[in-house]
Scaffold this motif. Structure first.
Motif, PDB file in Angstrom:
ATOM      1  N   LEU A 281       0.835  -1.212   0.000  1.00 27.87           N
ATOM      2  CA  LEU A 281       0.000   0.000   0.000  1.00 27.87           C
ATOM      3  C   LEU A 281       0.860   1.249   0.000  1.00 27.87           C
ATOM      4  O   LEU A 281       0.588   2.206  -0.710  1.00 27.87           O
ATOM      5  N   LYS A 282       1.918   1.213   0.821  1.00 27.56           N
ATOM      6  CA  LYS A 282       2.804   2.383   0.910  1.00 27.56           C
ATOM      7  C   LYS A 282       3.453   2.655  -0.437  1.00 27.56           C
ATOM      8  O   LYS A 282       3.572   3.782  -0.873  1.00 27.56           O
ATOM      9  N   MET A 283       3.835   1.559  -1.115  1.00 27.13           N
ATOM     10  CA  MET A 283       4.477   1.716  -2.411  1.00 27.13           C
ATOM     11  C   MET A 283       3.504   2.351  -3.404  1.00 27.13           C
ATOM     12  O   MET A 283       3.853   3.241  -4.152  1.00 27.13           O
ATOM     13  N   LYS A 284       2.248   1.865  -3.351  1.00 23.55           N
ATOM     14  CA  LYS A 284       1.228   2.376  -4.267  1.00 23.55           C
ATOM     15  C   LYS A 284       1.012   3.864  -4.021  1.00 23.55           C
ATOM     16  O   LYS A 284       0.951   4.664  -4.942  1.00 23.55           O
ATOM     17  N   ASN A 285       0.935   4.220  -2.735  1.00 22.15           N
ATOM     18  CA  ASN A 285       0.712   5.629  -2.398  1.00 22.15           C
ATOM     19  C   ASN A 285       1.861   6.508  -2.827  1.00 22.15           C
ATOM     20  O   ASN A 285       1.661   7.618  -3.290  1.00 22.15           O
ATOM     21  N   SER A 286       3.093   5.997  -2.689  1.00 20.28           N
ATOM     22  CA  SER A 286       4.225   6.855  -3.035  1.00 20.28           C
ATOM     23  C   SER A 286       4.342   7.035  -4.546  1.00 20.28           C
ATOM     24  O   SER A 286       4.844   8.042  -5.006  1.00 20.28           O
TER      25      SER A 286
END
Ligand code: ATP
Length: 268
Positions: free
Chosen positions: A260-265
């Motif tokens: 999720l963090k990767m997607k958000n970044s």
């Protein structure tokens, strides 16, 4: 393309028991199910049930699942469409698809039409330009006005969106999507219930605590929880374990949250 035009229509085997949490929402769905099953009773009383139901809220929270549970509980055909299927660059194509969708629904009735991403068709109309969008939305409004629930053939339309704020108010008027139900992310109790549903047929190691997993998944949706359970099962297989362990769950949570963090970044 031809395929998207043929909106899927199937019998659903999903039941309300497969939907965890959302108790109040499920009660409303039960009422609608009762109407579909015993339309006569309501007709005699002159009682009307909403023709269109709008489920709104963040993604992955069970909107599609609820719609398919309504079809499953009432043993009616479930016709699935997505708003984006109707957006075409050629004028008239979207409107034609909407017409065809309702034709199919009338053939299959009693049925539930589910339109995901309804905002793709139903965004506020504007005066200049976007005549294709306007035509498609106008066609949807016409179709919704064109049948009555008192008719022999019951068609209930369920729309889903993450963006109720951008919908054209014409769509929200009585006789159209006049029932709006908010579906939010699950709280801890609901997350635990979702975990229970999704681990039901999986071998869990004795020390696994769904309570602990529920605490650690704060802020996540039902869809995230479902992928955590699957990820944990995959990890258990990869490690040649007979049971899914708490460690598998912890690692799965980390993976899903990291994803999720990767997607958000990449978005920002
Ligand atoms: P979107 O807005 O992205 O279309 P949605 O709200 O329609 O999302 P669903 O497609 O219904 O979300 O949920 C995806 C999956 O997540 C479901 O198939 C199910 O496995 C799981 N899930 C979500 N909410 C629940 C819930 N309340 N109970 C059980 N499973 C759930």
């Amino acid at each position: 393309n031809e395929k998207s035009n043929e909106n899927q229509s199937l019998k659903s085997s999903v039941k309300l028991a497969d939907v965890a949490g959302l108790e109040e929402v499920k009660e409303e769905i039960m009422e609608i199910a009762d109407f579909i099953k015993h339309a006569e009773k309501y007709k005699k009383m002159g009682a009307k049930i909403p023709k269109g139901i709008l489920l709104y809220g963040p993604p992955g929270t069970g909107k599609t699942l609820l719609a398919s549970a309504l079809a499953g509980e009432t043993n009616t055909a479930f016709i699935v469409a997505s708003g984006s299927e109707f957006m075409e660059k050629y004028v008239g194509v979207g409107a034609k698809r909407v017409r065809e969708l309702f034709e199919r629904a009338k053939e299959k009735a009693p049925c539930i039409i589910f339109i995901d991403e309804i905002d793709a068709i139903g965004a506020k109309r504007n005066e200049e330009g976007q005549s294709e969008c306007n035509q498609t939305l106008n066609q949807l409004l016409t179709e919704m006005d064109g049948f009555k629930l008192e008719d022999e053939k019951i068609i209930v339309i369920i729309g889903a969106t993450n963006r109720i704020d951008i919908l054209d108010t014409a769509l929200l008027r009585p006789g159209r999507f006049d029932k709006h139900i908010y579906i939010g992310n699950p709280n801890k109790i609901a997350r635990k219930q979702i975990l229970k549903v999704h681990t039901k047929n999986k071998p869990l190691s004795k020390e696994v605590s769904l309570e602990k997993i529920a605490v650690k998944t704060h802020g996540l949706s039902g869809a995230h929880i479902s992928s955590i359970v699957n990820e944990a099962a995959l990890l258990a297989v990869r490690n040649n374990r007979e049971h899914i362990t708490q460690l598998d769950f912890d690692n799965a949570i980390e993976r899903v949250i990291a994803g999720l963090k990767m997607k958000n970044s990449t978005v920002s």
